[in-house]
Write a protein that holds these residues in place. Structure first.
Motif, PDB file in Angstrom:
ATOM      1  N   ILE A 599       0.671  -1.272  -0.012  1.00 19.91           N
ATOM      2  CA  ILE A 599       0.040  -0.022   0.106  1.00 19.91           C
ATOM      3  C   ILE A 599       0.994   1.093   0.043  1.00 19.91           C
ATOM      4  N   SER A 600       0.181   2.368  -0.219  1.00 11.13           N
ATOM      5  CA  SER A 600       0.827   3.641  -0.336  1.00 11.13           C
ATOM      6  C   SER A 600       0.577   4.473   1.197  1.00 11.13           C
ATOM      7  N   PRO A 601       1.325   5.289   1.602  1.00  8.79           N
ATOM      8  CA  PRO A 601       1.094   6.095   2.508  1.00  8.79           C
ATOM      9  C   PRO A 601      -0.463   6.623   2.374  1.00  8.79           C
ATOM     10  N   GLY A 602      -1.098   6.916   3.431  1.00  7.20           N
ATOM     11  CA  GLY A 602      -2.484   7.654   3.103  1.00  7.20           C
ATOM     12  C   GLY A 602      -3.443   6.558   2.715  1.00  7.20           C
ATOM     13  N   TYR A 603      -3.249   5.122   2.551  1.00  9.18           N
ATOM     14  CA  TYR A 603      -4.115   4.404   1.972  1.00  9.18           C
ATOM     15  C   TYR A 603      -5.276   4.102   3.183  1.00  9.18           C
ATOM     16  N   PHE A 604      -4.824   3.784   4.316  1.00 11.74           N
ATOM     17  CA  PHE A 604      -5.596   3.541   5.571  1.00 11.74           C
ATOM     18  C   PHE A 604      -6.799   4.662   5.654  1.00 11.74           C
ATOM     19  N   ARG A 605      -6.124   5.665   5.702  1.00 10.73           N
ATOM     20  CA  ARG A 605      -7.088   6.911   5.739  1.00 10.73           C
ATOM     21  C   ARG A 605      -7.952   7.098   4.561  1.00 10.73           C
ATOM     22  N   ALA A 606      -7.680   6.732   3.300  1.00 12.13           N
ATOM     23  CA  ALA A 606      -8.725   6.944   2.060  1.00 12.13           C
ATOM     24  C   ALA A 606      -9.641   5.817   2.315  1.00 12.13           C
ATOM     25  N   MET A 607      -8.898   4.827   2.618  1.00  8.46           N
ATOM     26  CA  MET A 607     -10.030   3.481   2.704  1.00  8.46           C
ATOM     27  C   MET A 607     -11.142   3.557   4.009  1.00  8.46           C
ATOM     28  N   GLY A 608     -10.616   4.314   4.971  1.00 11.32           N
ATOM     29  CA  GLY A 608     -11.329   4.251   6.251  1.00 11.32           C
ATOM     30  C   GLY A 608     -11.075   2.930   7.241  1.00 11.32           C
ATOM     31  N   ILE A 609      -9.803   2.524   7.005  1.00 12.77           N
ATOM     32  CA  ILE A 609      -9.242   1.474   7.784  1.00 12.77           C
ATOM     33  C   ILE A 609      -8.676   1.858   9.100  1.00 12.77           C
ATOM     34  N   LEU A 610      -9.272   1.658  10.399  1.00 17.27           N
ATOM     35  CA  LEU A 610      -8.944   2.170  11.459  1.00 17.27           C
ATOM     36  C   LEU A 610      -7.558   1.727  11.886  1.00 17.27           C
ATOM     37  N   LEU A 611      -6.749   2.760  12.290  1.00 16.65           N
ATOM     38  CA  LEU A 611      -5.261   2.475  12.884  1.00 16.65           C
ATOM     39  C   LEU A 611      -5.617   2.421  14.486  1.00 16.65           C
ATOM     40  N   LEU A 612      -5.040   1.008  14.980  1.00 20.08           N
ATOM     41  CA  LEU A 612      -5.544   0.642  16.336  1.00 20.08           C
ATOM     42  C   LEU A 612      -4.317   0.934  17.323  1.00 20.08           C
ATOM     43  N   ARG A 613      -3.044   0.797  16.746  1.00 25.16           N
ATOM     44  CA  ARG A 613      -1.921   1.123  17.511  1.00 25.16           C
ATOM     45  C   ARG A 613      -0.876   1.768  16.464  1.00 25.16           C
ATOM     46  N   GLY A 614       0.198   2.321  16.955  1.00 27.23           N
ATOM     47  CA  GLY A 614       1.356   2.669  16.289  1.00 27.23           C
ATOM     48  C   GLY A 614       1.299   3.776  15.162  1.00 27.23           C
ATOM     49  N   ARG A 615       1.777   3.740  14.042  1.00 25.45           N
ATOM     50  CA  ARG A 615       1.697   4.672  13.032  1.00 25.45           C
ATOM     51  C   ARG A 615       1.297   4.000  11.908  1.00 25.45           C
ATOM     52  N   GLU A 616       1.036   4.813  10.850  1.00 20.53           N
ATOM     53  CA  GLU A 616       0.708   4.499   9.333  1.00 20.53           C
ATOM     54  C   GLU A 616       2.086   4.686   8.741  1.00 20.53           C
ATOM     55  N   PHE A 617       2.213   4.189   7.470  1.00 23.18           N
ATOM     56  CA  PHE A 617       3.453   4.420   6.614  1.00 23.18           C
ATOM     57  C   PHE A 617       3.488   5.796   6.233  1.00 23.18           C
ATOM     58  N   THR A 618       4.746   6.359   6.086  1.00 21.61           N
ATOM     59  CA  THR A 618       4.703   7.747   5.383  1.00 21.61           C
ATOM     60  C   THR A 618       5.805   7.681   4.312  1.00 21.61           C
ATOM     61  N   GLU A 619       5.742   9.130   3.600  1.00 17.12           N
ATOM     62  CA  GLU A 619       6.677   9.058   2.587  1.00 17.12           C
ATOM     63  C   GLU A 619       8.171   8.614   2.859  1.00 17.12           C
ATOM     64  N   ALA A 620       8.623   8.724   3.891  1.00 14.48           N
ATOM     65  CA  ALA A 620       9.938   8.356   4.530  1.00 14.48           C
ATOM     66  C   ALA A 620      10.086   6.755   4.507  1.00 14.48           C
TER      67      ALA A 620
END
Lengths: 875, 113
Positions: A599-620
């Motif tokens: 997946i790309s960074p931002g995918y979870f937000r775009a799909m509305g998949i809930l982040l339960l712990r930690g962080r998403e991916f970033t461009e870094a």
């Protein structure tokens, strides 16, 4: 024999002449007899009278003469038909109601049979198609719809030793390719086929040639055969098309042939040669078709295949149970998955016809009572009982044939509606669905059977009555046996309607359950755009990543887009990759496999998949950064039940080197990957920027979350794609509509069954109303007497209600038992609903009982208002 | 005149064949002839004569054509066909055998058993 036939023929062709000759002959007899009497001194008038009496019934004699001549059947038929038509014209209301009822029943059956005939019954359009069989070793069960097939290794081995088939061929199914350089880029279905494919099917290109042996080998594979339809659509039926090139997935291929119109097997528009080599790393399983040698039965082929399978050495990790030797008719490749649904529909619609029959039989019975006087008169005048039954059966068949004709019209209109209602791509062989001779023969057949079916009981009832009694009572009589038959018809109507309603109710409940499933993401206001990057243009992973990066950048800048991302395995999509992995410091539970989306960074937000712990991916999180993953909740729970998963390390490699370890940085909610009805899959997400295999990058779906209607950004997304790569075919759909396609089949089943059930319910209500109204009309004098003797409205109500409730409850008991037995066939279609689901049974029973009571309200009210004076005056 | 007897079931066909075997006859003529040769001892339902004629014609044992009657009127005449002649012969033989058999049975005395 000949003389019989000649006499019959004479009789048929010169019917009127025979008739007048018969008259003349009998007249001669009587007159000659009378003359003899005159000669012996009897007065002329008296002689004629005596001669007639001596002769006996002239009409009966004539009738017997006609019978003796052997023509009477046809002759009577004409007579019956004429008479029947006259009777039907005389009571237009009765005729109209009966024909409409029958048209509904027969029309619905015709429509469903048209589909069944086209999909299941029509032969495949190949010469001697019944000799074509699929060879399959694939086991049934597993995450996908079952497809018959043989692995490449087994295919080669079987081909070398097989004795029962003339030839066998392997081919791909469900493959697509991007076609460019011929109008707009478009994704078309294609098939890779071994060179034996066309000879096995005994179908050659109409223009040009089929594949030669050796085509498909490296360096020799860039040839293509077009379907007639594609040739017309994209090449304007260019007769010079041979030798031209077309680009498929960026590869130029030379056109060598065009197939005849209508050839699309296996649902492809383009055929490319396939050479089969054993690959050490991958094993493909493909369908295999063969043509049986003359005189070889499919059972022999089955036996041969079983022996073959038995003797086949097991591959690594392979189990005997992983093979299921089967010889299957070729058609099943296309229709095996749809067959159960179609059979359920056919069964349901047959019930509708039965109910229609019961209704019309009731109408007929009511009319038969009215015609009792007529029947009695005719039988006194010498008509035999069988003759009267035949007259009534002719009338009922005349009715049912008219109903059938109207039904054909109805089907003509409803088949396209039915197909339009069907989920796209779910009904195979749609192109061969049409109303042909078989359909017409079917309709004719069920019309005649229907006519006899609903006409038989009433006919025997109508003709059984005591002649003298009937005549003396001048046709006014109430017969208890009629009541019995009518009651039985009503009971069976209720029972049949209950079964259909239960089936529809169960499907509806299942559908609602399915719709209520939480997919693990929020699908509303999400638009998706899917691309397949051809390896010819995008040779390396960095090239693909560049495409994705640019597209993502453009999409995120679109107005109205609040979040954007990309994923290679869209949830509820058609693709699926499951795999194993290693866990640092512990063992992966045996058999625990996960989805591995990139997946790309931002995918979870775009799909509305809930982040339960930690962080998403970033461009870094790119190539140069340390490898990271996000795991889904069930992965975290399974691997680290009591620890914090963030910071743990896993690897996708079987034997990871130090740099292969990936650190868990976050946990997200589980997502339904395979379908709403399936369990959520555990998943391990990787940032696409850290994936170096082009296999995981070529297929990518971009998702954007919009502030308003997702369709509002479709045009802008299209422009973005065209700017980035004008050769990409565009496939854009909202997430909601994608989910709708995954439930489309269930929705189709629900709609169809509900339609049938509603027709059934309507007919049943009309039937109950009719029976009760008629019964009240018949019993008006009786009710009048009762009321004159002091009965109150409430007593009449109780009396009629008792009768109605008796019929209803008997119908419910029988129907409920039937439903319990029959809804079991729905089990495979039901999601989280048992076929014996009590609430559904209770609901539909309640619905049926209340509508039945509502139907009886009017007649019962009428009965309660009977004025004893008026009623008795007629007595 | 002797008392009239009712016709035994199934014998009318045979009698008709016999009657027309002596020469073509119209329906009424057949009736008269049977009565004549039976010396008026047989009663024939006139109405049942014609269905029998039609049946026999349908089976090809008799054939019919229109001709002129004794009193100069158009009438339908029946004659025996070749098949009808054979039929009459076998029927007559069968009848005779049956009659002998029945006679034998009825004539049996106690001593003979």
């Amino acid at each position: 024999m000949w003389s019989k036939f000649a006499s019959w023929l004479r009789a048929v062709t010169r019917r009127s002449r025979m008739e007048s000759e018969m008259d003349a002959e009998l007249r001669f007899h009587i007159e000659a007899f009378a003359e003899d009497l005159v000669r012996s001194g009897v007065p002329h008038e008296e002689a004629l009278r005596r001669a007639r009496i001596e002769f006996g019934g002239v009409e009966r004699a004539k009738e017997e003469c006609r019978d003796a001549r052997g023509v009477s059947f046809l002759e009577n038929l004409f007579q019956d038909l004429r008479f029947g038509l006259r009777m039907l014209r005389k009571s237009p209301g009765f005729t109209a109601v009966a024909i409409i009822t029958l048209a509904l029943g027969i029309g619905a059956n015709t429509a469903v049979f048209t589909v069944v005939n086209g999909v299941l019954l029509r032969a495949m359009p190949f010469p001697e198609a019944d000799r074509l069989f699929l060879v399959s070793l694939a086991p049934q069960g597993g995450p996908f719809d079952w497809q018959p097939g043989v692995s490449d290794r087994d295919y080669l081995a079987f081909r070398d030793q097989d004795q029962t088939f003339e030839r066998i061929a392997s081919f791909t199914i469900g493959t697509t390719a991007n076609m460019t350089d011929a109008g707009d880029p478009v994704q078309i279905p294609v098939a890779y086929v071994t060179t034996e494919f066309f000879p096995v099917l005994r179908t050659n290109p109409e223009i040009g040639r089929a594949f030669l042996a050796g085509e498909g080998e490296p360096g020799n594979e860039n040839v293509v055969v077009l379907s007639n339809e594609l040739w017309k659509e994209r090449f304007s039926a260019d007769s010079e098309v041979l030798g031209k090139t077309i680009r498929l997935d960026g590869v130029s291929r030379t056109v060598i042939g065009v197939m005849p119109p209508g050839f699309a097997f296996p649902d492809a528009k383009v055929w490319m040669p396939l050479a089969i080599h054993i690959d050490e790393h991958n094993s493909f399983t493909r369908p295999v078709v063969g043509r049986l040698r003359p005189g070889v039965a499919p059972q022999q082929a089955q036996a041969e295949l079983e022996t073959f399978s038995e003797n086949l050495p097991l591959g690594p990790g392979e189990n005997k149970r992983d093979r299921m030797p089967q010889i299957i008719p070729l058609k099943d490749l296309l229709v095996a998955n749809i067959r159960p649904s179609l059979l359920v529909f056919a069964g349901a619609v047959a019930f509708v016809l039965l109910i229609a029959c019961a209704n019309v039989a009731n109408l007929f019975l009511a009319r038969a009572v009215g015609r009792g006087h007529e029947m009695a008169l005719r039988s006194t005048l010498g008509a035999g009982r069988w003759r009267l039954v035949r007259q009534l059966l002719t009338e009922s068949t005349l009715l049912s044939l008219s109903g059938g004709a109207a039904g054909i019209l109805l089907a003509f209109w409803s088949v396209p509606a039915l197909l339009a209602l069907a989920p796209e791509g779910k009904i195979p062989r749609m192109e061969v669905i049409r109303m042909d001779g078989w359909v017409l023969a079917f309709t004719f057949g069920i019309s005649v059977i229907t006519g006899i079916f609903f006409g038989l009981a009433p006919s025997f009832q109508a003709t059984r009555r005591n002649t003298r009694e009937s005549l003396s009572q001048a046709g006014r009589s109430v017969t208890a046996s009629h009541e019995g038959i009518r009651g039985m018809l009503t009971i069976s109507e209720i029972a049949l309607a209950l079964i259909l309603l239960t089936g529809a109710g169960l499907m509806l409940k299942s559908f609602l359950r399915l719709r209520a499933v939480n997919p693990g993401f929020s699908p509303s206001n999400v638009m998706t755009m899917t691309v397949d990057l051809p390896e010819s243009t995008y040779r390396t992973a960095p090239q693909m990543r560049a495409f994705h990066e640019r597209t993502l950048g453009e999409l995120s800048r679109l107005p109205g887009v609040s979040a954007s991302g990309a994923v290679n395995l869209l949830p509820l999509g058609e693709r699926l990759t499951m795999g194993t992995f290693q866990v640092e410091g512990s063992q992966r539970p045996p058999g625990f496999m996960v989805d591995k989306p990139c997946i790309s960074p931002g995918y979870f937000r775009a799909m509305g998949i809930l982040l339960l712990r930690g962080r998403e991916f970033t461009e870094a999180d790119n190539e140069t950064a340390p490898g990271v993953v996000v795991v889904s909740q069930s992965v975290a729970r399974t691997l680290w039940p009591s620890e914090d998963p963030v910071g743990k390390r896993i690897s996708m490699e079987d034997e990871p080197k130090p740099e292969d370890w990936l650190t868990v940085v976050g946990v997200v909610e589980d997502v339904k990957q395979k379908g709403l009805a399936k369990n959520s899959d555990p998943a391990i997400y990787q940032p696409y920027l850290q994936v170096s295999s082009s296999f995981f990058l070529s297929h990518m779906t971009f998702v954007v979350r919009t502030a308003s209607r997702p369709e509002s950004v479709a045009a802008a997304m299209r422009t973005v794609l065209r700017d980035v790569d004008k050769n990409q075919p565009i496939s854009i759909a909202s997430m909601d509509s994608l989910i709708a396609t995954t439930t489309a089949e269930t929705r189709f089943q629900v709609r169809l069954l509900a339609t049938f059930a509603l027709i059934a319910l309507t007919l049943t209500i009309v039937g109950i109303y009719g029976v009760l109204a008629y019964s009240v009309a018949q019993r008006t004098p009786e009710i009048g007497v009762r009321m004159a003797l002091g009965a109150q409205g409430a007593d009449v109500l109780r009396m009629l209600l008792r009768k109605t409730l008796f019929l209803i409850s008997l119908g419910i008991v029988i129907g409920g038992t039937g439903a319990l037995a029959l809804t079991r066939v729905l089990a495979r279609f039901l999601f989280e609903v048992k076929p014996s689901d009590l609430p559904t049974f209770a609901m539909v029973t309640l619905a049926l009982v209340s509508s039945a009571l509502a139907a009886s309200y009017v007649p019962i009210r009428r009965a309660m208002k009977v004025d004893p004076m008026v009623a008795l005056r007629y007595e | 005149m002797d008392k009239q007897m009712e016709l035994l079931q199934g014998t009318l066909d045979m009698l008709i064949l016999k009657a027309v075997s002596l020469g073509p006859l119209h329906g009424y003529g057949i009736l008269l002839r049977i009565q004549q040769i039976s010396k008026d001892r047989l009663e024939i339902q006139q109405g049942s004569l014609y269905p029998a004629l039609y049946r026999l014609e349908h089976q090809g044992w008799i054939a019919s054509e229109w001709g002129e009657s004794e009193n100069k009127r158009k009438a339908k005449y029946y004659r025996l066909t070749a098949a009808g002649r054979r039929k009459l012969q076998t029927e007559a033989e069968k009848w005779n055998r049956m009659a002998d058999l029945i006679e034998g049975i009825l004539g049996t005395t106690a001593e003979e058993v």
